[in-house]
Enzyme design. Structure first.
Site, PDB file in Angstrom:
ATOM      1  N   THR A  83       0.819  -1.217   0.000  1.00 13.34           N
ATOM      2  CA  THR A  83       0.000   0.000   0.000  1.00 13.34           C
ATOM      3  C   THR A  83       0.855   1.270   0.000  1.00 13.34           C
ATOM      4  N   GLY A 122       2.654  -2.912   8.149  1.00 14.67           N
ATOM      5  CA  GLY A 122       2.941  -3.220   9.547  1.00 14.67           C
ATOM      6  C   GLY A 122       4.369  -3.741   9.682  1.00 14.67           C
ATOM      7  N   GLU A 369      -6.120  -5.948   4.312  1.00 13.30           N
ATOM      8  CA  GLU A 369      -6.264  -7.115   3.421  1.00 13.30           C
ATOM      9  C   GLU A 369      -7.435  -6.932   2.460  1.00 13.30           C
TER      10      GLU A 369
HETATM   11  C1  LIG Z   1      -9.122  -9.796  18.376  1.00 10.19           C
HETATM   12  C2  LIG Z   1      -8.905 -11.146  17.903  1.00 10.19           C
HETATM   13  C3  LIG Z   1      -7.927 -11.166  16.763  1.00 10.19           C
HETATM   14  C4  LIG Z   1      -7.148 -12.357  16.962  1.00 10.19           C
HETATM   15  C5  LIG Z   1      -5.966 -12.255  16.049  1.00 10.19           C
HETATM   16  C6  LIG Z   1      -5.149 -13.302  16.477  1.00 10.19           C
HETATM   17  C7  LIG Z   1      -4.243 -13.754  15.763  1.00 10.19           C
HETATM   18  C8  LIG Z   1      -3.924 -13.236  14.419  1.00 10.19           C
HETATM   19  C9  LIG Z   1      -3.027 -14.185  13.872  1.00 10.19           C
HETATM   20  C10 LIG Z   1      -2.501 -13.968  12.789  1.00 10.19           C
HETATM   21  C11 LIG Z   1      -2.805 -12.736  12.021  1.00 10.19           C
HETATM   22  C12 LIG Z   1      -3.248 -13.155  10.675  1.00 10.19           C
HETATM   23  C13 LIG Z   1      -3.363 -12.344   9.764  1.00 10.19           C
HETATM   24  C14 LIG Z   1      -3.095 -10.924   9.960  1.00 10.19           C
HETATM   25  C15 LIG Z   1      -1.798 -10.554   9.315  1.00 10.19           C
HETATM   26  C16 LIG Z   1      -1.688  -9.483   8.739  1.00 10.19           C
HETATM   27  C17 LIG Z   1      -2.864  -8.593   8.594  1.00 10.19           C
HETATM   28  C18 LIG Z   1      -2.424  -7.248   8.907  1.00 10.19           C
HETATM   29  C19 LIG Z   1      -2.289  -6.359   7.975  1.00 10.19           C
HETATM   30  C20 LIG Z   1      -2.865  -6.503   6.624  1.00 10.19           C
HETATM   31  C21 LIG Z   1      -1.844  -6.308   5.535  1.00 10.19           C
HETATM   32  C22 LIG Z   1      -2.432  -5.674   4.296  1.00 10.19           C
HETATM   33  O1  LIG Z   1      -3.414  -5.000   4.331  1.00 10.19           O
HETATM   34  S1  LIG Z   1      -1.559  -5.975   2.890  1.00 10.19           S
HETATM   35  C23 LIG Z   1      -2.342  -5.034   1.646  1.00 10.19           C
HETATM   36  C24 LIG Z   1      -3.631  -5.637   1.235  1.00 10.19           C
HETATM   37  N1  LIG Z   1      -4.145  -4.936   0.103  1.00 10.19           N
HETATM   38  C25 LIG Z   1      -5.234  -5.289  -0.493  1.00 10.19           C
HETATM   39  O2  LIG Z   1      -5.904  -6.212  -0.085  1.00 10.19           O
HETATM   40  C26 LIG Z   1      -5.577  -4.535  -1.737  1.00 10.19           C
HETATM   41  C27 LIG Z   1      -6.943  -4.873  -2.247  1.00 10.19           C
HETATM   42  N2  LIG Z   1      -6.943  -4.868  -3.693  1.00 10.19           N
HETATM   43  C28 LIG Z   1      -6.803  -5.995  -4.441  1.00 10.19           C
HETATM   44  O3  LIG Z   1      -6.671  -7.081  -3.920  1.00 10.19           O
HETATM   45  C29 LIG Z   1      -6.854  -5.880  -5.929  1.00 10.19           C
HETATM   46  O4  LIG Z   1      -6.267  -4.807  -6.451  1.00 10.19           O
HETATM   47  C30 LIG Z   1      -8.283  -5.983  -6.454  1.00 10.19           C
HETATM   48  C31 LIG Z   1      -8.698  -7.413  -6.267  1.00 10.19           C
HETATM   49  C32 LIG Z   1      -9.258  -5.081  -5.724  1.00 10.19           C
HETATM   50  C33 LIG Z   1      -8.362  -5.602  -7.948  1.00 10.19           C
HETATM   51  O5  LIG Z   1      -7.226  -6.027  -8.615  1.00 10.19           O
HETATM   52  P1  LIG Z   1      -6.944  -5.720 -10.165  1.00 10.19           P
HETATM   53  O6  LIG Z   1      -5.631  -6.207 -10.548  1.00 10.19           O
HETATM   54  O7  LIG Z   1      -7.304  -4.327 -10.466  1.00 10.19           O
HETATM   55  O8  LIG Z   1      -7.889  -6.717 -10.693  1.00 10.19           O
HETATM   56  P2  LIG Z   1      -9.185  -6.649 -11.526  1.00 10.19           P
HETATM   57  O9  LIG Z   1      -8.915  -5.984 -12.833  1.00 10.19           O
HETATM   58  O10 LIG Z   1     -10.332  -6.175 -10.744  1.00 10.19           O
HETATM   59  O11 LIG Z   1      -9.270  -8.174 -11.720  1.00 10.19           O
HETATM   60  C34 LIG Z   1      -8.400  -8.850 -12.592  1.00 10.19           C
HETATM   61  C35 LIG Z   1      -8.678 -10.315 -12.464  1.00 10.19           C
HETATM   62  O12 LIG Z   1      -7.922 -10.800 -11.365  1.00 10.19           O
HETATM   63  C36 LIG Z   1      -8.757 -11.477 -10.467  1.00 10.19           C
HETATM   64  N3  LIG Z   1      -8.175 -11.350  -9.130  1.00 10.19           N
HETATM   65  C37 LIG Z   1      -8.038 -10.223  -8.415  1.00 10.19           C
HETATM   66  N4  LIG Z   1      -7.447 -10.531  -7.240  1.00 10.19           N
HETATM   67  C38 LIG Z   1      -7.187 -11.843  -7.235  1.00 10.19           C
HETATM   68  C39 LIG Z   1      -6.585 -12.736  -6.301  1.00 10.19           C
HETATM   69  N5  LIG Z   1      -6.157 -12.318  -5.103  1.00 10.19           N
HETATM   70  N6  LIG Z   1      -6.466 -14.024  -6.631  1.00 10.19           N
HETATM   71  C40 LIG Z   1      -6.924 -14.468  -7.823  1.00 10.19           C
HETATM   72  N7  LIG Z   1      -7.514 -13.680  -8.769  1.00 10.19           N
HETATM   73  C41 LIG Z   1      -7.640 -12.391  -8.461  1.00 10.19           C
HETATM   74  C42 LIG Z   1     -10.084 -10.822 -10.640  1.00 10.19           C
HETATM   75  O13 LIG Z   1     -11.114 -11.642 -10.173  1.00 10.19           O
HETATM   76  C43 LIG Z   1     -10.115 -10.615 -12.135  1.00 10.19           C
HETATM   77  O14 LIG Z   1     -10.462 -11.831 -12.719  1.00 10.19           O
HETATM   78  P3  LIG Z   1     -11.180 -11.851 -14.118  1.00 10.19           P
HETATM   79  O15 LIG Z   1     -10.326 -11.137 -15.114  1.00 10.19           O
HETATM   80  O16 LIG Z   1     -11.360 -13.303 -14.409  1.00 10.19           O
HETATM   81  O17 LIG Z   1     -12.487 -11.150 -13.923  1.00 10.19           O
HETATM   82  C1  LIG Z   2      -4.263  -1.552  10.515  1.00 10.48           C
HETATM   83  C2  LIG Z   2      -3.853  -1.632   9.091  1.00 10.48           C
HETATM   84  C3  LIG Z   2      -2.774  -2.419   8.734  1.00 10.48           C
HETATM   85  C4  LIG Z   2      -2.340  -2.451   7.419  1.00 10.48           C
HETATM   86  N1  LIG Z   2      -1.244  -3.195   7.096  1.00 10.48           N
HETATM   87  C5  LIG Z   2      -0.773  -3.171   5.817  1.00 10.48           C
HETATM   88  C6  LIG Z   2       0.396  -3.892   5.473  1.00 10.48           C
HETATM   89  O1  LIG Z   2       1.023  -4.555   6.300  1.00 10.48           O
HETATM   90  N2  LIG Z   2       0.861  -3.811   4.205  1.00 10.48           N
HETATM   91  C7  LIG Z   2       0.211  -3.096   3.251  1.00 10.48           C
HETATM   92  O2  LIG Z   2       0.688  -3.068   2.112  1.00 10.48           O
HETATM   93  N3  LIG Z   2      -0.933  -2.431   3.546  1.00 10.48           N
HETATM   94  C8  LIG Z   2      -1.430  -2.442   4.800  1.00 10.48           C
HETATM   95  N4  LIG Z   2      -2.579  -1.781   5.113  1.00 10.48           N
HETATM   96  C9  LIG Z   2      -3.272  -1.034   4.064  1.00 10.48           C
HETATM   97  C10 LIG Z   2      -4.600  -1.678   3.664  1.00 10.48           C
HETATM   98  O3  LIG Z   2      -4.388  -2.860   2.973  1.00 10.48           O
HETATM   99  C11 LIG Z   2      -5.393  -0.686   2.826  1.00 10.48           C
HETATM  100  O4  LIG Z   2      -5.722   0.400   3.659  1.00 10.48           O
HETATM  101  C12 LIG Z   2      -6.646  -1.348   2.284  1.00 10.48           C
HETATM  102  O5  LIG Z   2      -6.319  -2.247   1.254  1.00 10.48           O
HETATM  103  C13 LIG Z   2      -7.666  -0.315   1.778  1.00 10.48           C
HETATM  104  O6  LIG Z   2      -7.112   0.493   0.810  1.00 10.48           O
HETATM  105  P1  LIG Z   2      -7.201   2.089   0.884  1.00 10.48           P
HETATM  106  O7  LIG Z   2      -6.691   2.514   2.188  1.00 10.48           O
HETATM  107  O8  LIG Z   2      -6.554   2.557  -0.350  1.00 10.48           O
HETATM  108  O9  LIG Z   2      -8.729   2.426   0.839  1.00 10.48           O
HETATM  109  P2  LIG Z   2      -9.485   3.176  -0.318  1.00 10.48           P
HETATM  110  O10 LIG Z   2      -9.506   2.292  -1.523  1.00 10.48           O
HETATM  111  O11 LIG Z   2      -8.969   4.529  -0.492  1.00 10.48           O
HETATM  112  O12 LIG Z   2     -10.938   3.198   0.309  1.00 10.48           O
HETATM  113  C14 LIG Z   2     -11.626   4.396   0.676  1.00 10.48           C
HETATM  114  C15 LIG Z   2     -13.119   4.235   0.360  1.00 10.48           C
HETATM  115  O13 LIG Z   2     -13.308   4.131  -1.041  1.00 10.48           O
HETATM  116  C16 LIG Z   2     -14.111   3.018  -1.368  1.00 10.48           C
HETATM  117  N5  LIG Z   2     -13.652   2.454  -2.665  1.00 10.48           N
HETATM  118  C17 LIG Z   2     -12.382   2.325  -3.109  1.00 10.48           C
HETATM  119  N6  LIG Z   2     -12.361   1.778  -4.331  1.00 10.48           N
HETATM  120  C18 LIG Z   2     -13.640   1.546  -4.672  1.00 10.48           C
HETATM  121  C19 LIG Z   2     -14.274   0.973  -5.816  1.00 10.48           C
HETATM  122  N7  LIG Z   2     -13.576   0.502  -6.854  1.00 10.48           N
HETATM  123  N8  LIG Z   2     -15.610   0.884  -5.840  1.00 10.48           N
HETATM  124  C20 LIG Z   2     -16.331   1.338  -4.780  1.00 10.48           C
HETATM  125  N9  LIG Z   2     -15.798   1.879  -3.664  1.00 10.48           N
HETATM  126  C21 LIG Z   2     -14.468   1.988  -3.616  1.00 10.48           C
HETATM  127  C22 LIG Z   2     -13.867   2.025  -0.230  1.00 10.48           C
HETATM  128  O14 LIG Z   2     -14.979   1.146  -0.090  1.00 10.48           O
HETATM  129  C23 LIG Z   2     -13.724   2.959   0.968  1.00 10.48           C
HETATM  130  O15 LIG Z   2     -15.011   3.255   1.459  1.00 10.48           O
HETATM  131  C24 LIG Z   2      -3.032  -1.723   6.424  1.00 10.48           C
HETATM  132  C25 LIG Z   2      -4.144  -0.947   6.783  1.00 10.48           C
HETATM  133  C26 LIG Z   2      -4.553  -0.904   8.092  1.00 10.48           C
HETATM  134  C27 LIG Z   2      -5.742  -0.059   8.463  1.00 10.48           C
END
Ligand SMILES: CCCCC/C=C\C/C=C\C/C=C\C/C=C\C/C=C\CCC(=O)SCCNC(=O)CCNC(=O)[C@H](O)C(C)(C)COP(=O)(O)OP(=O)(O)OC[C@H]1O[C@@H](n2cnc3c(N)ncnc32)[C@H](O)[C@@H]1OP(=O)(O)O
Ligand SMILES: Cc1cc2nc3c(=O)[nH]c(=O)nc-3n(C[C@H](O)[C@H](O)[C@H](O)COP(=O)(O)OP(=O)(O)OC[C@H]3O[C@@H](n4cnc5c(N)ncnc54)[C@H](O)[C@@H]3O)c2cc1C
Length: 609
Positions: A83, A122, A369
């Site tokens: 991100t 993170g 995620e």
């Molecule tokens: C209190 C109790 C809690 C207890 C907890 C205890 C323990 C915990 C223990 C462990 C912890 C476990 C986990 C926690 C660890 C870490 C979590 C902490 C932090 C989080 C870290 C992050 O946030 S990392 C960053 C994450 N970012 C995102 O998720 C970004 C979201 N965006 C996307 O994924 C993509 O960009 C998209 C899917 C929204 C769009 O992608 P794009 O390339 O633009 O694709 P499209 O054009 O829309 O689609 C193309 C095509 O690809 C297919 N596709 C998309 N994604 C995937 C995929 N992942 N896999 C397979 N295919 C995929 C999509 O369907 C399209 O397909 P078609 O062309 O066939 O339609």
């Molecule tokens: C606690 C925490 C830990 C994190 N850890 C990591 C990490 O370890 N590594 C890492 O890489 N990232 C990490 N992230 C980032 C996280 O993965 C992103 O914040 C998350 O994927 C959301 O993306 P954004 O912040 O760009 O939200 P945005 O996409 O800007 O979302 C803002 C608003 O826009 C809306 N929106 C966006 N796109 C669309 C669309 N196409 N259609 C309709 N509505 C839309 C959403 O629903 C939301 O309401 C972390 C975030 C948090 C809060």
């Protein structure tokens, strides 16, 4: 603790946990349990759940041989830096560049704009020595889109950032404590060079000559780490929901309000149908999410094995299921924790109820995620594709198999005649299938009215999300029913789980009645029979509610809640907690002489005048 104390204490706990894992030693599953009991987000999460899996999933054999032993022994600490300040959801929109320089055989990593700064990862801010960085690959002036790179960030001797790297923590997050134990960070590159062999090259490659060799497997495999974490987040949702429900259920059995005649004993609040109507569906959800989490783990293991054998057929479904269920369960759990706080009345608002911190630490799961709405739109795309292929001879499989019975599901009428029919698994399933299919088909029909499909999709976003949620709810209900049909030891246990399964399903019907009625999946008479059955199920669950949360087997220490104590000794312990507050260290508070006394004296003087 101050932020600095909290951060340092988390380092201490993490390192102690790592020591225990090695010394005892603990298996992977046991280590995960230890993480739950540590109960604090920290750098280990990102190292083990994202950095290591990213290398495993996207690295070549040589890269794995070089990096994994170091990572496995924690001689390097890694994070997952995808991100940026300007883009999180839109991964294809990332701006960081990795330009290949054939002269030096290196990639030059650069952050061309402020919005291209990595922001949020993170473990990045203060701890990680390395990261998997996602950046746009550029060779010979051509942009090949986003790829992963292993990058060293800090000097291994004194932990200082390497030249060309600016790095730090992004600041305090929501809540007191909560996710602030984690050093979510920012990072900027100023023409920072890494060797060519640090591009993760299992999927696509850059040769010594600078030639880009695209992947011969789906490029989406680059997103594999996110799929893996989304799967674990579903099981974690069950744990967090169970924790909140355990507190609210035990306290609801202790708390008494109204209902006494002539000074007799008052009613336990758990006996009010309104309390049951808010609490028991959450109790049922905690069980439902656990079972769907188990199933999702199986699905993920299955798809991983298939991918290893170059079978990519089930990847779209695995993506849709992990994305949709991550979204649905985390949204429901966040809402559920807040509902549990309200179910505990005023005392739920006290820090020592355990609920405020649980909420603060849990709620970002709706965003990290993958933002929950963005993820449901991925499910919607998958559903629209599936509907468009109906009748093409390609039978839908897995969780969309029900769409193969579209002809029947689009015209069938529910045969529910009496309240008990709502305990018939086939009838309940058909109701959910009809609703999900009809919502998806209605979206597809509306989409077809647009000349431009993407424009239509944009216009119908809200309806598409609702259709996706309906599909995900069907998956959860169906997996609960499958669980009941499997082997469950003990008839009594099975009966209790059956009650919870139907509470889960029928409360969804009640909550989303508009969907069920507008799609003609049920009639209003059948809806009122469902309500009648729901009330009866609440009555059956009531005597066992406390046992059903005791079954989660959470210790008082882990729950961290005065209200959720196992012994129910709430009131004396609330006093004890209150007396521990630093404000109660002195009878007269600090500030009395400065502010309160002068104020009161001034009033006294004017009164005498
Ligand atoms: C209190 C109790 C809690 C207890 C907890 C205890 C323990 C915990 C223990 C462990 C912890 C476990 C986990 C926690 C660890 C870490 C979590 C902490 C932090 C989080 C870290 C992050 O946030 S990392 C960053 C994450 N970012 C995102 O998720 C970004 C979201 N965006 C996307 O994924 C993509 O960009 C998209 C899917 C929204 C769009 O992608 P794009 O390339 O633009 O694709 P499209 O054009 O829309 O689609 C193309 C095509 O690809 C297919 N596709 C998309 N994604 C995937 C995929 N992942 N896999 C397979 N295919 C995929 C999509 O369907 C399209 O397909 P078609 O062309 O066939 O339609
Ligand atoms: C606690 C925490 C830990 C994190 N850890 C990591 C990490 O370890 N590594 C890492 O890489 N990232 C990490 N992230 C980032 C996280 O993965 C992103 O914040 C998350 O994927 C959301 O993306 P954004 O912040 O760009 O939200 P945005 O996409 O800007 O979302 C803002 C608003 O826009 C809306 N929106 C966006 N796109 C669309 C669309 N196409 N259609 C309709 N509505 C839309 C959403 O629903 C939301 O309401 C972390 C975030 C948090 C809060």
């Amino acid at each position: 603790m101050t932020r600095k104390e909290l951060f340092k204490n988390t380092l201490r706990k993490s390192v102690h946990a790592w020591k225990l894992i090695n010394e005892l030693p603990l298996s992977d599953d046991e280590s995960l349990m230890l993480r739950h009991f540590m109960d604090q987000p920290g750098f280990l999460d990102l190292h083990w759940r994202m950095f290591v899996p990213a290398i495993k999933g996207q690295g070549t054999e040589e890269q794995k041989q070089k990096w994994l032993p170091l990572a496995n022994k924690m001689q390097i600490i890694g994070c997952y830096a995808q991100t940026e300040l300007g883009h999180g959801s839109n991964v294809q929109g990332l701006e960081t560049t990795a330009t290949f320089d054939p002269q030096t055989d290196q990639f030059i990593l650069h952050s061309p704009t402020q919005t291209s700064s990595k922001w949020w990862p993170g473990g990045l801010g203060k701890v990680s020595t390395h990261a998997v960085i996602y950046a746009r690959l550029i060779t010979d002036g051509k942009d090949h889109g986003v790829h992963g790179f292993i990058v060293q960030l800090r000097n291994m001797d004194d932990h200082s950032p390497l030249p060309g790297i600016t790095i730090g923590d992004i600041g305090v997050k929501f809540g007191n404590g909560a996710y602030n134990s984690m050093d979510n960070g920012f990072l900027m590159f100023d023409k920072f060079c890494i060797p060519r062999d640090q591009m993760l090259m299992r999927l696509s490659k850059v040769t010594r000559e600078g030639k880009y060799v695209p992947s011969d497997v789906p490029r989406q495999l680059m997103y594999g780490t996110m799929v893996s974490v989304r799967q674990t987040i579903v099981s974690n949702a069950s744990i967090a929901m169970a924790r909140a429900v355990c507190i609210a259920t035990r306290y609801s059995a202790v708390r008494r309000q109204f209902g006494s005649q002539n000074g007799g004993i008052e009613t336990q609040v758990i006996d009010y149908k309104t309390q049951q109507n808010r609490l028991f569906p959450l109790l049922a959800s905690a069980y439902a999410f656990r079972f769907v989490g188990e199933w999702l783990k199986w699905l993920y293991t299955d798809v991983t094995q298939r991918l290893e054998a170059s079978d990519f057929a089930t990847l779209p479904e695995a993506h849709a299921c992990t994305a949709g269920l991550k979204s649905m369960t985390t949204s429901a759990t966040s809402d559920g924790i807040e509902e549990c706080r309200k179910l505990c009345g005023g005392h739920g608002y006290l820090w020592c109820s355990g609920l405020p911190e649980l909420f603060a630490v849990y709620v970002p799961a709706c965003t990290y995620e993958g933002d929950n709405v963005v993820l449901q739109l991925q499910v919607a795309r998958f559903l629209m594709k599936t509907v468009s292929q109906l009748g093409s001879g390609k039978a839908p499989a897995g969780t969309t198999a029900y769409m193969g019975r579209a002809k029947h599901l689009l015209q069938c009428r529910s045969s529910i005649r009496k309240a008990e029919d709502w305990l018939n698994p086939a009838m309940v399933l058909e109701t959910f299938e009809a609703r999900a299919l009809r919502m998806a088909v209605s979206c597809a029909n509306n989409l077809s009215k647009f000349e431009n499909q993407e424009q239509g999709f944009s216009e119908l976003l809200a309806d598409l999300v609702e259709a996706a949620i309906a599909h995900c709810q069907l998956i959860v209900v169906s997996k609960f029913i499958v669980k009941l049909e499997g082997e469950i030891k003990g008839k009594g246990v099975k009966n209790q789980l059956k009650n919870l399964c139907y509470i889960y399903a029928l409360h969804l019907i009640h909550k989303h009645l508009g969907d069920f009625l507008s799609t003609n999946s049920i009639t209003s008479e059948q809806a009122s029979l469902a309500n009648h059955q729901l009330r009866s199920l609440y009555t059956q669950v009531r005597p066992n509610a406390v046992a059903l949360v005791d079954a989660f087997d959470y210790t008082d220490h882990y729950l961290g809640s005065v209200l959720g104590r196992y012994d129910g000794n709430v009131y004396p312990k609330l006093f004890e907690e209150a007396l521990k507050d630093p404000l109660n260290d002195t009878v007269v508070p600090d500030g009395y002489h400065e502010y309160i006394r002068p104020l009161i004296k001034q009033h006294l003087r004017s009164a005498r005048l």
